[in-house]
Structures are given as C-alpha cells and as structure tokens.
Scaffold this motif. Structure first.
Motif, mmCIF file in Angstrom:
data_model
loop_
_atom_site.group_PDB
_atom_site.id
_atom_site.type_symbol
_atom_site.label_atom_id
_atom_site.label_comp_id
_atom_site.label_asym_id
_atom_site.label_seq_id
_atom_site.Cartn_x
_atom_site.Cartn_y
_atom_site.Cartn_z
ATOM 1 N N THR A 291 65.108 2.662 54.102
ATOM 2 C CA THR A 291 65.113 4.123 54.021
ATOM 3 C C THR A 291 66.514 4.643 53.748
ATOM 4 O O THR A 291 66.693 5.642 53.056
ATOM 5 N N TYR A 292 67.514 3.958 54.288
ATOM 6 C CA TYR A 292 68.886 4.450 54.202
ATOM 7 C C TYR A 292 69.742 3.675 53.197
ATOM 8 O O TYR A 292 70.690 4.226 52.640
ATOM 9 N N TYR A 293 69.429 2.403 52.986
ATOM 10 C CA TYR A 293 70.306 1.562 52.168
ATOM 11 C C TYR A 293 69.560 0.835 51.047
ATOM 12 O O TYR A 293 70.029 -0.188 50.564
ATOM 13 N N VAL A 426 68.830 2.737 68.819
ATOM 14 C CA VAL A 426 68.934 1.365 68.324
ATOM 15 C C VAL A 426 68.985 1.351 66.801
ATOM 16 O O VAL A 426 69.792 0.640 66.192
ATOM 17 N N MET A 427 68.114 2.146 66.177
ATOM 18 C CA MET A 427 68.117 2.210 64.718
ATOM 19 C C MET A 427 69.440 2.755 64.198
ATOM 20 O O MET A 427 69.969 2.281 63.184
ATOM 21 N N LYS A 432 74.416 1.718 61.433
ATOM 22 C CA LYS A 432 75.878 1.749 61.475
ATOM 23 C C LYS A 432 76.465 0.363 61.193
ATOM 24 O O LYS A 432 77.514 0.240 60.547
ATOM 25 N N GLU A 433 75.793 -0.685 61.669
ATOM 26 C CA GLU A 433 76.311 -2.042 61.524
ATOM 27 C C GLU A 433 75.880 -2.718 60.232
ATOM 28 O O GLU A 433 76.254 -3.874 60.005
ATOM 29 N N TYR A 434 75.121 -2.040 59.397
ATOM 30 C CA TYR A 434 74.656 -2.663 58.158
ATOM 31 C C TYR A 434 75.798 -3.206 57.296
ATOM 32 O O TYR A 434 75.726 -4.363 56.843
#
Length: 504
Positions: A291-293, A426-427, A432-434
């Motif tokens: 969804t984000y990356y 958690v998501m 953030k850690e991707y």
C-alpha cells in the motif's frame, strides 16, 4: 463448536443488511481514499503552480500525520462507543471525517491541511473499531464475514478511486468528492438502530426490543422477542454478577478491578491472545507494505532498460488484483468457512513469497542460468501478483473480520479499540523500517521474511483459530468456555447454548 441441532433460527431482514452493507462499503471507500490521498496530493502541492507551497519537510508531515493519529482514534473509539453507544459515536466521527475532507478542499495554507489530515486520521481510526463491533452485533451471522470483508474490498476500491481522481481532477475537487462519499455514509447509518446488545447492557429494554424488531423485520417478531430474552438473560446477568461492584469485608471493589479480573479469565483471555497474534503477525506478512511502497518494491525488482510494465502501471494492476480477489473472498465466505480460506491464502502467500525470494537469490548468484532481463522482470512481476492475490484472498483481511466476533461482549469494544491501535503502531513501525529492511536483507531477504511470517501465521491458524462461520456471537463465546486450547481438541456436538439463535 458444532452447530446446534435445534432448527429454530432468527433472521435479519434483507433491508437492514443492505443498509449496513452500504454503510460499511462507503466507509471503506472513504478510508481507502484517505490512506492513498497523500500519494496524489503531494505531487500537486509541490508543483510550481500550486496555490499552497509545500516543501519536502511539510509534505512529509502531511503524509504521516494521518498514520500517527489513527491509533489514538482507534483507542478513543473503543472507549467512547462503550459509554455512549456504537451508532452515536460513529456519527460523530463520521461528521469529523466529512469536515476533514471539506477543510482540505478549501485549505489556504499548510496548517489547514495538517489540521484536516489530523482530524481524518483520528476519525478513520475510531470508525474502523466502531464499525467492526457494530457489524458483529447487528448483522446476520451468515453474512457477517461477507459484509466485513466487503468493507475491506471497498478500501481497496478507495485506493484505486483516489489514484484515478488524482489523474483526472485537481486535488480540491477530489477532496470535495471524498467529502460527499463520507456524507453518504453518514446519511445511511442514520437509518439503522442502535446495537441491541449495547441497549440491553445499558438497561434500555424498550429501545433494545424496538431495535431487534427493526433488524429482524415485521414477519419475525416472535424470534426478535426470543433473541431479546436471551440477550437480557446473558448480558444483564454478566453485568450484575461480573462487572457490577461487589461488597466485601474490605469495602466496595472498584469496577475497574472487576474488569481486570474478568479479562484474565480463560474464556476471555484465549480469544484475545488468538486474535492479537493473528493480527500482529499479519503486519509483517508483506501485503500492507505494498500500500505504501509498491512502486519502490516494483522498481527494485525491475531490471534496468528491460521491457515490462512501468511501475505506475504495475501498481494499478496490483490494485485491481487486490480489489478483484477481495471481492471474490467476500462472496466465498458465504459458502466456505474462515479456517479453510485462511489456510489456503496463507499457504499460497508462503509459497509465492518464498519462490520469489529463491528466484531473486538464484539470479543474483554468479553461476546463475542466464535469462533475458525482460524475462526476469516479468517473472518477478508475475510472482508479486500471485503473492498479492493469495494474500488478498483472505489472509490479510480475516484477522480484522474476526477481531470483534471472537471477543466476549464485556470486552469487545475495548479489545477492538486496543487491537486496531496496536495494529496501526506495529504497521507504522514496519513501514518506518522498510528502508532498513531492504538495505540489510535485500529484496530476496525481504520476501523470505514475508514467506516465513506467512508460514508461522498459517500454522497458528491450523492449530488455534476457531471456525466462526454461521455461529452467533454467543455460540462463539460458549466455545471459548471449553477447556481446550487447540481447535482439534474441542468438544464436538455441543455449543453450550441453551437457545439456538443462529441468524441466517
């Protein structure tokens, strides 16, 4: 937790189920548009002819404030709906959502945009937890999973809609359209009654009977009365004997102490831990990162100067696959139970993610079998589609669907608020850690992580997850009163209920 042998069943009217489906689908579209809004909003705001000048720093805040505030909305909604009712609190936060979209449409500076996104984040989080509890308590047990899954499907549709609007209209017009869709949800829920469970809990018996008569329809008033009596017997007893204050030699015990004691009982703690694990592990199973990356992931999997779909086009294709498969799942749950859908979805996700990780590793080795770059790009993209398809089949949405229906009524609103809050946090951490994950693990390691998480979650499903299809909330609650922990060691042929009030 086997079906009762009593053939007497209570029904929900078609009209009430259609209205609620409209409400949850409109909420799904609005939530999806809010989640994907920054992706189309920021490029326009950062263009040279934008009426509001936004730099990279303020742009990052506009994008992230929505996610940062959503967990607080989840917890706030979980507490508020227990005090003031599901419908009333949903309407309040829905009004705030409409207000947030409207402020964006007329914003004159960055501060207005940040305030609006803040309000939207709070509202989205609150409505997500409220609508889950509300759906569990007013929908038919036969349609409960399908209706909740439809809401997830329309969240995928909302992501697609906001992407299309970003391409064909300006950001102010797109925000105004989103405000209109949220307002439609507001008008729709005004037609529904308050949850009869909440009304009985608050000892508003006449209102509870009216709610049940409306939900069951004019032809099934006797069944509505029978369900009311069962609600009254169970919920009033629970409130007086479990939650209500008791007098001891040391004085009056606070209600909060009774809530804690009740929560620690096995029949309440077991479903909490099962749903908590199921939901938390989903956050690292991979689909939500798309969804984000998705564009960045696809770009890293694409060989330079090779033929194949462009990242933006590929992202649209993935969105369409997710939407199509999730809609299929909504219909599938009418016929198939949660456990087989989750198991097939989990195994398919595990195998496809692991296969992609192996393929990337093989192509990166020096002694690899040489294949054209275009072929490698298409193989990567095809495996990503398979992974997203299997994940969308039910593995990624069933945890949210089952949050409310597995919990005891005493704790349902609190647990749903807490669970959505935890999931968002958690998501957020995973998102953030991707960049760090891709740098340290590489793309092959990232998909190995997805695959191993899916495998762990699938094994957990097989061992612990109960089958809740076509079961009333009380039948599910009675299942957790058994001494078993594993699903396979359950008692069969008896659900512990004195009255069978399955809704079809």
């Amino acid at each position: 937790m086997e079906p009762s042998q009593n053939k007497k069943r209570l029904h929900r009217s078609v009209y009430s189920q259609v209205i609620f489906t409209i409400v949850i689908c409109l909420l799904g579209v609005s939530a999806g548009m809010g989640m994907g809004h920054s992706a189309v909003l920021l490029p326009e705001l950062q263009s040279s002819n934008s009426s509001i000048k936004v730099d990279s720093e303020s742009g990052s805040w506009i994008a992230s404030v929505y996610s940062f505030t959503s967990p607080f909305g989840c917890m706030l909604g979980g507490v508020a709906m227990n005090i003031w009712g599901r419908k009333r609190i949903y309407i309040i936060f829905n009004v705030l959502m409409v207000l947030g979209w409207t402020v964006i449409a007329v914003a004159q500076n960055v501060t207005m945009l940040l305030i609006a996104r803040f309000v939207e984040g709070i509202s989205r989080g609150a409505m997500a937890s409220i609508i889950t509890v509300f759906a569990d308590e007013v929908t038919s047990s036969k349609l409960r999973g399908t209706i909740l899954t439809a809401g997830y499907s329309f969240t995928c549709l909302g992501l697609l809609v906001i992407s299309i609007l970003g391409a064909v209209v300006d950001w102010r017009t797109g925000s105004g359209i989103a405000a209109g869709l949220s307002a439609m949800s507001l008008f729709s829920i005004a037609l529904l009654p308050e949850s009869p469970m909440w009304l009985v809990r608050k000892k508003r018996m006449e209102a509870a009977q009216r709610s049940l008569r409306w939900l069951c329809g004019p032809d099934r008033q006797a069944e509505a009365k029978a369900e009311f009596l069962e609600l009254q017997r169970r919920l009033c007893t629970v409130k007086e004997n479990v939650i209500g204050n008791k007098i001891t030699k040391k004085g009056k015990i606070p209600q909060s102490v009774h809530l804690i004691r009740q929560f620690l009982k096995p029949n309440i703690l077991k479903p909490f831990l099962i749903s908590h694990f199921f939901n938390t592990v989903q956050c690292i199973c991979g689909l939500n990162l798309f969804t984000y990356y998705s564009v960045d992931i696809l770009a890293k999997l694409r060989k330079s100067n090779s033929d194949g779909p462009e990242e933006v086009t590929a992202n649209i294709i993935i969105s369409l696959v997710r939407l199509t498969v999730s809609l299929f799942t909504a219909f599938l749950l009418l016929r198939v139970g949660r456990r087989p859908v989750a198991t097939i979805s989990g195994l398919g996700s595990f195998l496809s993610a692991t296969a992609l990780g192996v393929f990337i590793t093989m192509q990166a080795s020096e002694d690899r079998y040489p294949i054209p770059d275009a072929t490698e790009t298409w193989v990567n993209f095809s495996m990503v589609l398979v992974f997203c398809g299997f994940s969308s089949l039910g593995f990624s949405m069933l945890p949210a669907v089952m949050i409310g229906e597995m919990q005891s009524f005493i704790m349902r609103s609190y647990v749903c608020g807490y669970m959505y809050t935890t999931n968002d946090l958690v998501m957020g951490a995973v998102i953030k850690e991707y960049p760090s994950l891709t740098n340290n693990l590489g793309m092959n390691g990232l998909f190995f992580l997805f695959g191993s998480s899916c495998l762990v979650c699938t094994i957990f499903v097989i061992l612990f997850l109960p089958e809740t299809k076509d079961r009333t909330l009380f039948e599910i609650e009675d299942y957790f009163k058994q001494e078993n922990i594993l699903w396979l060691t359950r008692k069969k042929g008896c659900n512990g209920s004195t009255v069978d009030h399955r809704q079809t």
